[in-house]
Write an enzyme that holds these catalytic residues in place. Structure first.
Site, PDB file in Angstrom:
ATOM      1  N   PHE A 132     -20.738  -6.735 -17.779  1.00 32.09           N
ATOM      2  CA  PHE A 132     -21.080  -7.834 -16.961  1.00 32.09           C
ATOM      3  C   PHE A 132     -19.947  -8.232 -16.248  1.00 32.09           C
ATOM      4  O   PHE A 132     -19.599  -9.314 -15.641  1.00 32.09           O
ATOM      5  CB  PHE A 132     -21.327  -9.050 -18.042  1.00 32.09           C
ATOM      6  CG  PHE A 132     -22.488  -8.742 -18.669  1.00 32.09           C
ATOM      7  CD1 PHE A 132     -23.428  -8.407 -18.400  1.00 32.09           C
ATOM      8  CD2 PHE A 132     -22.419  -9.514 -19.963  1.00 32.09           C
ATOM      9  CE1 PHE A 132     -24.663  -7.983 -19.077  1.00 32.09           C
ATOM     10  CE2 PHE A 132     -23.652  -9.450 -21.004  1.00 32.09           C
ATOM     11  CZ  PHE A 132     -24.759  -8.506 -20.602  1.00 32.09           C
ATOM     12  N   CYS A 134     -18.377  -5.736 -13.298  1.00 28.44           N
ATOM     13  CA  CYS A 134     -18.249  -4.930 -12.124  1.00 28.44           C
ATOM     14  C   CYS A 134     -18.083  -5.984 -10.828  1.00 28.44           C
ATOM     15  O   CYS A 134     -19.380  -6.545 -10.652  1.00 28.44           O
ATOM     16  CB  CYS A 134     -19.170  -3.832 -11.956  1.00 28.44           C
ATOM     17  SG  CYS A 134     -18.466  -2.633 -10.956  1.00 28.44           S
ATOM     18  N   ASN A 199     -12.365  -7.111 -16.925  1.00 28.64           N
ATOM     19  CA  ASN A 199     -12.647  -6.142 -15.937  1.00 28.64           C
ATOM     20  C   ASN A 199     -11.868  -6.544 -14.560  1.00 28.64           C
ATOM     21  O   ASN A 199     -11.179  -7.357 -14.730  1.00 28.64           O
ATOM     22  CB  ASN A 199     -14.229  -6.376 -15.698  1.00 28.64           C
ATOM     23  CG  ASN A 199     -14.770  -4.997 -15.260  1.00 28.64           C
ATOM     24  OD1 ASN A 199     -14.417  -4.381 -14.469  1.00 28.64           O
ATOM     25  ND2 ASN A 199     -16.369  -4.678 -15.647  1.00 28.64           N
ATOM     26  N   CYS A 341      29.058  -7.682 -14.388  1.00 24.80           N
ATOM     27  CA  CYS A 341      28.721  -7.886 -13.185  1.00 24.80           C
ATOM     28  C   CYS A 341      29.232  -6.737 -12.052  1.00 24.80           C
ATOM     29  O   CYS A 341      30.356  -6.300 -12.273  1.00 24.80           O
ATOM     30  CB  CYS A 341      29.446  -9.214 -12.534  1.00 24.80           C
ATOM     31  SG  CYS A 341      29.068  -9.797 -11.029  1.00 24.80           S
ATOM     32  N   CYS A 383      18.002 -16.687 -11.838  1.00 25.62           N
ATOM     33  CA  CYS A 383      19.261 -15.693 -11.636  1.00 25.62           C
ATOM     34  C   CYS A 383      19.308 -14.635 -12.446  1.00 25.62           C
ATOM     35  O   CYS A 383      19.520 -13.420 -12.202  1.00 25.62           O
ATOM     36  CB  CYS A 383      20.674 -16.328 -11.631  1.00 25.62           C
ATOM     37  SG  CYS A 383      20.922 -17.193 -13.235  1.00 25.62           S
TER      38      CYS A 383
HETATM   39  S1  SF4 Z   1      19.565 -23.324 -11.692  1.00 26.65           S
HETATM   40 FE1  SF4 Z   1      18.268 -21.430 -12.285  1.00 26.65          FE
HETATM   41  S2  SF4 Z   1      18.977 -19.756 -10.680  1.00 26.65           S
HETATM   42 FE2  SF4 Z   1      20.644 -21.536 -10.556  1.00 26.65          FE
HETATM   43  S3  SF4 Z   1      22.209 -20.848 -12.163  1.00 26.65           S
HETATM   44 FE3  SF4 Z   1      20.831 -22.360 -13.244  1.00 26.65          FE
HETATM   45  S4  SF4 Z   1      19.294 -20.714 -14.041  1.00 26.65           S
HETATM   46 FE4  SF4 Z   1      20.364 -19.488 -12.476  1.00 26.65          FE
HETATM   47  S1  SF4 Z   2      23.169 -10.939  -9.840  1.00 26.99           S
HETATM   48 FE1  SF4 Z   2      25.022 -11.795  -9.955  1.00 26.99          FE
HETATM   49  S2  SF4 Z   2      25.722 -11.587 -12.117  1.00 26.99           S
HETATM   50 FE2  SF4 Z   2      24.338 -10.044 -11.719  1.00 26.99          FE
HETATM   51  S3  SF4 Z   2      25.509  -8.083 -10.908  1.00 26.99           S
HETATM   52 FE3  SF4 Z   2      24.713  -9.604  -9.139  1.00 26.99          FE
HETATM   53  S4  SF4 Z   2      26.565 -10.876  -8.628  1.00 26.99           S
HETATM   54 FE4  SF4 Z   2      26.588 -10.178 -10.831  1.00 26.99          FE
END
Ligand code: SF4
Ligand code: SF4
Ligand SMILES: Cc1cc2nc3c(=O)[nH]c(=O)nc-3n(C[C@H](O)[C@H](O)[C@H](O)COP(=O)(O)OP(=O)(O)OC[C@H]3O[C@@H](n4cnc5c(N)ncnc54)[C@H](O)[C@@H]3O)c2cc1C
Ligand SMILES: Cc1cc2nc3c(=O)[nH]c(=O)nc-3n(C[C@H](O)[C@H](O)[C@H](O)COP(=O)(O)O)c2cc1C
Ligand code: SF4
Lengths: 449, 441
Positions: A132, A134, A199, A341, A383
């Site tokens: 039922f 698609c 589906n 990093c 981040c």
């Molecule tokens: S507010 Fe969000 S993006 Fe900015 S440092 Fe905190 S977790 Fe990371």
């Molecule tokens: S996103 Fe930010 S913490 Fe991660 S490698 Fe790049 S500079 Fe470093």
């Protein structure tokens, strides 16, 4: 050793990995090859009155160098005569009696339904799946998602099928509906033994910007297709969860949508699925991916001490709450592991432009490692999601875990913002730069204009 | 022992001088461009002397906008294609790529750059419009990277440009200096033709500017003059026997090689004197020409060599051996060179000290002097009021204007000899210096 044996509403298979009804299950040849490779079950390409297909049938969404993260098709059900399919079903069942062969069906009238159900049962099918779902081609003829979107019609057809079916009946649901539990409940009301979902999703994967036609192109024209592949997994997981959590659905679930590796399968099972079905990943990489699916699932189960699939089925469901039941006192902030990093500063620009201006750059241009401004960080995760280095940005818990207060509780206590400028606004005391500061901020030397 | 057989045909030459950075296919460019992280304030950009917006052009390659990518490159660097091939990227953009910090292979920026620019050069796609005619005219002396870059930028600013070039081909050392496995003559010349077609500056070949009269003539006709003459021939060592047959400057050797390919005469036992990039190139090239032994002889230790370590590595991989802490004292031979007499050195407080009676003779039948290029001091003295520094480099202010206000300069003649990319970066700025100068008139 983990036991992968699966029983979905009485349909048994050596493992929970089934091929979904699609081109990989077009023929007995393919299904035998798949079983030989290790697949546990197969849902035959939907049978009915054979169709005529167009040439140029698929389109894809590529993400950078990754092909087919999303996939769409404008194919219809089988274009092969029923008798050939029935003969091949018998052959497959003879050679692989312990594997699950499920016949997917889509016809129009009650008489046709009765006839075809008997035919596939006589051929040896272990179960029936009602298509039922698609979202193109068939629905215009009053079948497929046209049925799936009308719970009453859906229920009626399930009842027709159940009048004659001796093997378990699975109802396959279309996601092209706002509340997936409505057709799921109708399936149950009609007597369906299980449901499978999702589906494909109605879609246009892209437009040829030179010819001004969406993909796939059929002689200068196109039509909407059905979307699937890794990109749809999140939608499928949510719908599976909704059905698994709804007390009035209460049916075994075969989870479908974007399953490509063992982890995807585990996720579906944790949200309540009994078996999973795979199409796009096989169309992309072939039957051989079953080796990874099985070995990954076994390793996971052994590591966790799960002897059978039942040991962890639905284990994540109690942890899926309504938003208002989440703890507002829980607080995480980002933390950068400086030794990992690499200095790309993606976290900086993401937070600066796309979040809360909570990441600072060093005043020394030679030091490219950013730092978190703890008091500005709202703990959104952004981040940590953009960082290209594994485990470089982690979210660290900042509250002491003693307090628990939800939106629901605050509402009950009358402790929530009500007016537009309410003192209780969550972001009231968050630092936000003055608008004009944006214009005096130092820019990279290549930003022009 | 060199692993190369002496090439006797063009095909064998091409095999021995296989490009170090072969042109990327569309597929390779697609996959490689996918890897770029699109860093914020990307370190690769800051490491590029011309400041090309690298993450932007890589993204443009990736999303199917190669013309846009080429435009991004050329906006910053008029020698975008040549630079993609000849830049020491290991020391510049690619060396700064953040991937190095995680032991992942850096993005192949140079090859991506060559890929994008190759597309527009091949399709002859015009990406820029010249500026509104200002009625001013500028003479450019020398059609090398500096001169051509200045000409393009001046045309963008609306000035008419005549380029006077001593040789019969444009592109300067890109055609007769850079190693053949980095850039072919055709590639170098095609890029200049592409630029000329787009910018409409006039190129006058076989027109050396050779003395005071020539300069005065130009001063009369033009509103400003740009000097892009680069450096001169290889400097001599000042040791006995340097005039023997079989001794030649490394630069002069490359020039023959670039033009005669497999027909270039090369000795069986070659000694290359010097520790700079030109010496390394000459050694790699001699190996590829099938010399049986190639020895790089340098006065100091390996860590003090001027050459980039990747160039030394390339020479060693090509089959060259190195002798360190040796000073040549005499070239031996009777008419033709038969060997070089060296004395060993030790270094004391940064100074070289010969070790008494440590002389030895290294036999050879060819000596290539990688001793650096001289400056065109005699010619430049003919420009009135043009100051040179102690090393013979033209003195400029921050607008690349010389002490004779009508003259501007950039590239090797001013910086003493760096890379193509430096010439391109400086010449662009010099053109803006000229523009301000002409506006003020
Ligand atoms: S507010 Fe969000 S993006 Fe900015 S440092 Fe905190 S977790 Fe990371
Ligand atoms: S996103 Fe930010 S913490 Fe991660 S490698 Fe790049 S500079 Fe470093
Ligand atoms: C052997 C060698 C290898 C090199 N390899 C590299 C490399 O791999 N990568 C890299 O980036 N750089 C390399 N370089 C350096 C690079 O080639 C130079 O930095 C760059 O070419 C400088 O450009 P320019 O325009 O200042 O001078 P040039 O390239 O020298 O151009 C000067 C032009 O002016 C002309 N000219 C000179 N005198 C007159 C006159 N009186 N009248 C008219 N025209 C005149 C010349 O014929 C020439 O065309 C190398 C240099 C050498 C010597
Ligand atoms: C964090 C986030 C918050 C969003 N908030 C809103 C919102 O407040 N209002 C709205 O109409 N859509 C909101 N959206 C949806 C987006 O406007 C958009 O429809 C959706 O993200 C699909 O676009 P995309 O695939 O480009 O992300 C939000 C999306 C994200 C990612
Ligand atoms: S540093 Fe490397 S990854 Fe970052 S933008 Fe430059 S090329 Fe891309």
């Amino acid at each position: 050793m983990a036991d992968l044996r699966t029983n979905l509403a009485g349909i048994n298979s050596p493992n929970p990995f089934w091929l979904a009804s699609a081109p990989p299950t077009n023929s007995g040849y393919q299904i035998m090859k798949a079983f030989d490779a290790g697949w546990g079950g197969a849902v035959w390409k939907t049978l009915g009155v054979p169709v005529v297909n167009v040439s140029s049938r698929y389109g894809a969404v590529n993400y950078r160098d990754k092909r087919m993260v999303g996939f769409n098709n404008i194919e219809l059900i089988t274009d092969r005569p029923l008798k050939d399919n029935l003969r091949e079903i018998s052959e497959v069942k003879k050679r692989f009696p312990d594997h699950a062969v499920i016949a997917s069906l889509m016809v129009e009238t009650k008489e046709e339904w009765h006839q075809i159900v008997r035919d596939v049962e006589n051929a040896g099918a272990d179960g029936i799946e009602l298509n039922f779902g698609c979202p193109h081609g068939m629905c215009e003829r009053g079948m497929g998602s046209a049925v799936g979107q009308e719970p009453k019609v859906l229920q009626m057809i399930v009842e027709w099928v159940k009048e004659v079916a001796k093997v378990p009946v699975i109802t396959k649901l279309t996601p092209n509906i706002s509340d997936i539990t409505r057709p799921a409940r109708a399936a149950r009301a009609g007597g369906s033994d299980a449901i499978s979902l999702i589906n494909t999703i109605q879609s246009i994967v892209g437009v040829d910007i030179d010819q001004f036609v969406p993909y796939p192109i059929v002689d200068g024209k196109s039509t909407n297709g059905g979307y699937c592949g890794p990109a749809v997994k999140p939608i499928a997981l949510n719908m599976v969860k909704n059905c698994a959590q709804h007390p009035d659905v209460n049916l075994p679930i075969s989870g479908i949508g974007g399953v490509e590796n063992w982890r995807d399968a585990v996720e579906f099972i944790l949200l309540g699925a009994t078996s999973v079905q795979v199409c796009t990943a096989v169309m992309h990489f072939g039957f051989g991916i079953i080796r990874d699916l099985k070995s990954g699932l076994e390793r996971y189960m052994d590591e966790k001490g799960f002897a059978t699939l039942d040991d962890f089925r639905g284990k994540a469901l109690p942890n899926v709450k309504h938003w208002e039941d989440l703890n507002l006192k829980y607080k995480v902030t980002a933390s950068i592991n400086e030794s990992k990093c690499i200095g790309c500063q993606l976290c900086y620009t993401a937070c600066e432009d796309g979040a809360h201006q909570a990441i600072a750059l060093s005043s020394d241009p030679a030091n490219r490692i950013p730092s978190i401004i703890d008091e500005n960080c709202v703990g959104c995760n952004l981040c940590s999601l953009v960082c290209p280095v594994e485990d470089c940005i982690t979210m660290e818990r900042r509250d002491d875990g003693t307090e628990h207060l939800t939106w629901g509780e605050r509402t009950a206590a009358g402790n929530i913002p009500k007016g537009f400028n309410d003192e209780l606004a969550g972001g009231l005391h968050h630092w936000v730069p003055e608008p004009a500061e944006a214009l005096v901020k130092k820019k990279p030397r290549h930003y022009k204009g | 022992m060199s692993e190369y057989k002496k090439p006797t045909t063009e095909a064998e030459f091409a095999a021995n001088f296989h490009p170090k950075k072969p042109l990327m296919s569309d597929t390779e460019a697609y996959y490689e461009s996918s890897r770029c992280l699109y860093c914020y304030d990307a370190p690769c950009i800051n490491a590029c002397p011309t400041g090309i917006d690298i993450p932007l052009f890589i993204r443009q390659i990736n999303d199917g906008n190669k013309e846009g990518a080429a435009k991004t490159i050329y906006e910053s660097n008029w020698f975008g294609h040549a630079c993609g091939n000849v830049c020491p990227t290991e020391e510049l953009c690619e060396g700064a790529c953040v991937y190095n910090n995680s032991d992942v292979k850096p993005i192949e920026i140079g090859r991506l750059q060559a890929h994008a620019t190759d597309q527009v050069i091949r399709s002859k796609k015009k990406l820029f419009r010249t500026g509104k005619d200002t009625g001013k005219t500028v003479a450019v002396i020398g059609a090398g990277p500096a001169g051509i870059s200045a000409a393009c930028e001046l045309r963008m600013l609306g000035h008419a440009v005549d380029v006077y070039e001593a040789k019969a081909q444009p592109s300067g050392l890109c055609v007769y200096g850079v190693a053949p496995y980095k850039l072919t003559n055709e590639e170098a010349v095609e890029e200049v033709a592409y630029l000329q077609d787009q910018f409409g500056f006039n190129l006058h070949y076989n027109k050396p500017v050779s003395g005071r009269a020539d300069f005065e003539n130009l001063e009369e006709v033009y509103d400003a003059i740009f000097i892009g003459i680069g450096l001169g021939g290889t400097s001599t060592l000042g040791i006995p026997g340097e005039d023997k047959k079989g001794v030649m400057g490394a630069l002069e050797f490359v020039e023959v090689l670039r033009n005669k390919h497999h027909a270039t005469p090369v000795g069986k036992k070659v000694i290359v004197l010097g520790g700079g990039n030109t010496a390394m190139d000459a050694a790699s090239e001699s190996c590829r020409m099938g010399a049986e032994s190639v020895i790089i002889a340098y006065r100091r230790g390996p860590e003090e060599m001027g050459a980039y370590s990747f160039e030394f590595d390339l020479a060693k991989k090509s089959g060259a051996k190195a002798l360190f802490n040796v000073t040549p004292v005499e070239v031996l031979g009777n008419g033709s060179v038969t060997g070089v007499k060296f004395i060993r050195n030790r270094s004391a407080n940064g100074k070289l000290e010969p070790i008494a009676s440590s002389e030895f003779v290294e036999p050879c039948d060819m000596v290539l002097l990688g001793t650096g290029q001289g400056k065109q001091v005699e010619l430049l003295k003919e420009v009135s009021g043009l100051a040179l520094d102690q090393k013979g480099r033209i003195v400029v202010n921050e607008h690349f204007q010389t002490t004779n206000t009508k003259y501007f300069t950039a590239g090797d003649a001013m910086n003493g000899g760096v890379e193509v990319v430096n010439a391109a970066a400086e010449a662009k700025k010099a053109a803006h210096g000229i523009h301000s100068f002409l506006k003020g008139k």
